[in-house]
Scaffold this motif. Structure first.
Motif, mmCIF file in Angstrom:
data_model
loop_
_atom_site.group_PDB
_atom_site.id
_atom_site.type_symbol
_atom_site.label_atom_id
_atom_site.label_comp_id
_atom_site.label_asym_id
_atom_site.label_seq_id
_atom_site.Cartn_x
_atom_site.Cartn_y
_atom_site.Cartn_z
ATOM 1 N N LYS A 1 -15.165 -58.877 10.458
ATOM 2 C CA LYS A 1 -16.335 -59.762 10.359
ATOM 3 C C LYS A 1 -17.557 -59.100 10.972
ATOM 4 C CE LYS A 1 -14.452 -64.437 10.212
ATOM 5 N NZ LYS A 1 -14.290 -65.681 10.969
ATOM 6 N N ALA A 2 -17.358 -58.416 12.106
ATOM 7 C CA ALA A 2 -18.479 -57.749 12.772
ATOM 8 C C ALA A 2 -19.078 -56.676 11.873
ATOM 9 C CB ALA A 2 -18.012 -57.140 14.095
ATOM 10 N N VAL A 3 -18.246 -55.846 11.260
ATOM 11 C CA VAL A 3 -18.731 -54.770 10.400
ATOM 12 C C VAL A 3 -19.463 -55.356 9.193
ATOM 13 C CG1 VAL A 3 -18.019 -52.876 8.873
ATOM 14 C CG2 VAL A 3 -17.018 -53.091 11.160
ATOM 15 N N GLU A 4 -18.892 -56.374 8.581
ATOM 16 C CA GLU A 4 -19.523 -57.004 7.415
ATOM 17 C C GLU A 4 -20.897 -57.568 7.778
ATOM 18 O OE1 GLU A 4 -18.650 -60.608 4.201
ATOM 19 O OE2 GLU A 4 -17.248 -60.289 5.854
ATOM 20 N N TRP A 5 -20.955 -58.328 8.864
ATOM 21 C CA TRP A 5 -22.194 -58.983 9.264
ATOM 22 C C TRP A 5 -23.245 -57.985 9.716
ATOM 23 C CZ3 TRP A 5 -25.200 -59.764 13.650
ATOM 24 C CH2 TRP A 5 -26.089 -60.833 13.582
ATOM 25 N N LEU A 6 -22.842 -57.013 10.525
ATOM 26 C CA LEU A 6 -23.793 -56.014 11.010
ATOM 27 C C LEU A 6 -24.350 -55.173 9.862
ATOM 28 C CD1 LEU A 6 -21.925 -54.938 14.255
ATOM 29 C CD2 LEU A 6 -24.109 -56.170 14.137
ATOM 30 N N THR A 7 -23.496 -54.779 8.918
ATOM 31 C CA THR A 7 -23.956 -54.009 7.761
ATOM 32 C C THR A 7 -24.964 -54.817 6.961
ATOM 33 O OG1 THR A 7 -21.850 -52.803 7.662
ATOM 34 C CG2 THR A 7 -23.209 -52.786 5.674
ATOM 35 N N ALA A 8 -24.657 -56.080 6.726
ATOM 36 C CA ALA A 8 -25.560 -56.952 5.971
ATOM 37 C C ALA A 8 -26.896 -57.148 6.682
ATOM 38 C CB ALA A 8 -24.896 -58.307 5.721
ATOM 39 N N ASN A 9 -26.912 -56.923 7.993
ATOM 40 C CA ASN A 9 -28.131 -57.097 8.768
ATOM 41 C C ASN A 9 -28.792 -55.772 9.145
ATOM 42 O OD1 ASN A 9 -28.750 -60.069 9.507
ATOM 43 N ND2 ASN A 9 -26.526 -59.895 9.485
ATOM 44 N N GLY A 10 -28.442 -54.690 8.429
ATOM 45 C CA GLY A 10 -29.161 -53.431 8.567
ATOM 46 C C GLY A 10 -28.662 -52.455 9.602
ATOM 47 N N VAL A 11 -27.430 -52.641 10.101
ATOM 48 C CA VAL A 11 -26.887 -51.716 11.091
ATOM 49 C C VAL A 11 -26.181 -50.575 10.372
ATOM 50 C CG1 VAL A 11 -25.267 -51.443 13.014
ATOM 51 C CG2 VAL A 11 -26.683 -53.508 12.850
ATOM 52 N N ARG A 12 -26.448 -49.350 10.806
ATOM 53 C CA ARG A 12 -25.847 -48.165 10.199
ATOM 54 C C ARG A 12 -24.547 -47.806 10.907
ATOM 55 N NH1 ARG A 12 -28.280 -42.014 9.956
ATOM 56 N NH2 ARG A 12 -26.728 -41.221 8.467
ATOM 57 N N PHE A 13 -23.507 -47.580 10.121
ATOM 58 C CA PHE A 13 -22.215 -47.137 10.636
ATOM 59 C C PHE A 13 -21.998 -45.679 10.292
ATOM 60 C CE2 PHE A 13 -21.689 -51.638 10.806
ATOM 61 C CZ PHE A 13 -20.845 -51.850 11.886
ATOM 62 N N ALA A 14 -21.246 -44.980 11.126
ATOM 63 C CA ALA A 14 -20.861 -43.599 10.852
ATOM 64 C C ALA A 14 -19.816 -43.598 9.733
ATOM 65 C CB ALA A 14 -20.294 -42.956 12.118
ATOM 66 N N PRO A 15 -19.685 -42.499 9.007
ATOM 67 C CA PRO A 15 -18.673 -42.424 7.946
ATOM 68 C C PRO A 15 -17.266 -42.635 8.496
ATOM 69 C CG PRO A 15 -20.200 -40.564 7.823
ATOM 70 C CD PRO A 15 -20.487 -41.284 9.108
ATOM 71 N N GLY A 16 -16.379 -43.123 7.670
ATOM 72 C CA GLY A 16 -14.980 -43.270 8.056
ATOM 73 C C GLY A 16 -14.480 -44.697 8.023
ATOM 74 N N GLY A 17 -15.389 -45.662 8.096
ATOM 75 C CA GLY A 17 -14.984 -47.065 8.022
ATOM 76 C C GLY A 17 -14.042 -47.461 9.149
ATOM 77 N N ILE A 18 -13.384 -48.603 8.962
ATOM 78 C CA ILE A 18 -12.403 -49.086 9.940
ATOM 79 C C ILE A 18 -11.122 -48.278 9.768
ATOM 80 C CG2 ILE A 18 -10.998 -51.046 10.681
ATOM 81 C CD1 ILE A 18 -13.279 -52.884 9.760
ATOM 82 N N ARG A 19 -10.595 -47.786 10.892
ATOM 83 C CA ARG A 19 -9.379 -46.966 10.864
ATOM 84 C C ARG A 19 -8.693 -47.063 12.219
ATOM 85 N NH1 ARG A 19 -14.026 -44.284 11.443
ATOM 86 N NH2 ARG A 19 -14.258 -42.616 12.958
ATOM 87 N N LYS A 20 -7.479 -46.538 12.308
ATOM 88 C CA LYS A 20 -6.748 -46.518 13.580
ATOM 89 C C LYS A 20 -7.360 -45.472 14.506
ATOM 90 C CE LYS A 20 -3.249 -49.418 13.217
ATOM 91 N NZ LYS A 20 -3.725 -50.731 13.601
ATOM 92 N N GLY A 21 -7.568 -45.861 15.756
ATOM 93 C CA GLY A 21 -8.096 -44.938 16.750
ATOM 94 C C GLY A 21 -6.993 -44.296 17.559
ATOM 95 N N ALA A 22 -7.380 -43.458 18.505
ATOM 96 C CA ALA A 22 -6.432 -42.705 19.318
ATOM 97 C C ALA A 22 -5.480 -43.607 20.093
ATOM 98 C CB ALA A 22 -7.182 -41.794 20.285
#
Length: 166
Positions: free
Chosen positions: A98-119
């Motif tokens: 929900k955070a990624v969807e809402w922030l993207t819709a409101n003009g926030v830039r994300f780094a490439p790679g999308g949501i994924r498993k972290g370390a």
């Protein structure tokens, strides 16, 4: 753009991690482990992310904060985890999709790679440190990792927000 909290479909619950980069994990460990007493809880290596890291911890339970001590696998390759000593800050998020969807819709830039498993095994994604024309909001020079909080962390922070002492 100041958006009221009630319209935001997610909450930032707290600091999940800080990541510190250098050319030598051994030097970083002298301070963070030997001098400050953090516990090494794991390791992570990724050629794609050019990182060899020791995962350390301070605190406990829902309030444990991860401190990643990172060195590049190859100092001549990118990403260059050692060129910014405070590499990134990680934030616990109660509902990452929900955070990624809402922030993207409101003009926030994300780094490439999308949501994924972290370390550490949690779902993650990164806010880009620099804005662009299409996405005018970014980390203003800071790479910010958003981390899906597990249910016990969400519950712990919910009980804090219900506290009469806040």
């Amino acid at each position: 753009m100041n958006v009221p909290a009630l319209q935001r479909p997610f909450k930032v619950l707290g600091i999940q991690q800080i990541a510190i980069g250098g050319t030598s994990k051994a030097q970083l460990k002298k301070l963070w482990v030997d001098m400050l007493g953090l516990e090494v809880t794991g390791t992570f290596q990724s050629e794609r992310e050019n990182v060899d890291e020791d995962i350390c911890a301070m605190g406990s339970g829902s309030f444990k904060v991860e401190v990643d001590l990172m060195q590049p696998m190859d100092v001549d390759k990118k990403p260059a985890v050692h060129t910014t000593p405070l590499n990134h800050v990680g934030l616990w998020i109660d509902d990452l999709p929900k955070a990624v969807e809402w922030l993207t819709a409101n003009g926030v830039r994300f780094a490439p790679g999308g949501i994924r498993k972290g370390a550490a095994g949690f779902d993650i994604c990164f806010l880009h440190p620099k804005a662009n024309e299409e996405f005018p909001i970014a980390g203003e020079g800071v790479l910010i990792e958003m981390v899906q909080a597990p249910a016990e962390v969400v519950a712990a922070f919910a009980s804090l927000s219900a506290s009469p002492f806040q």
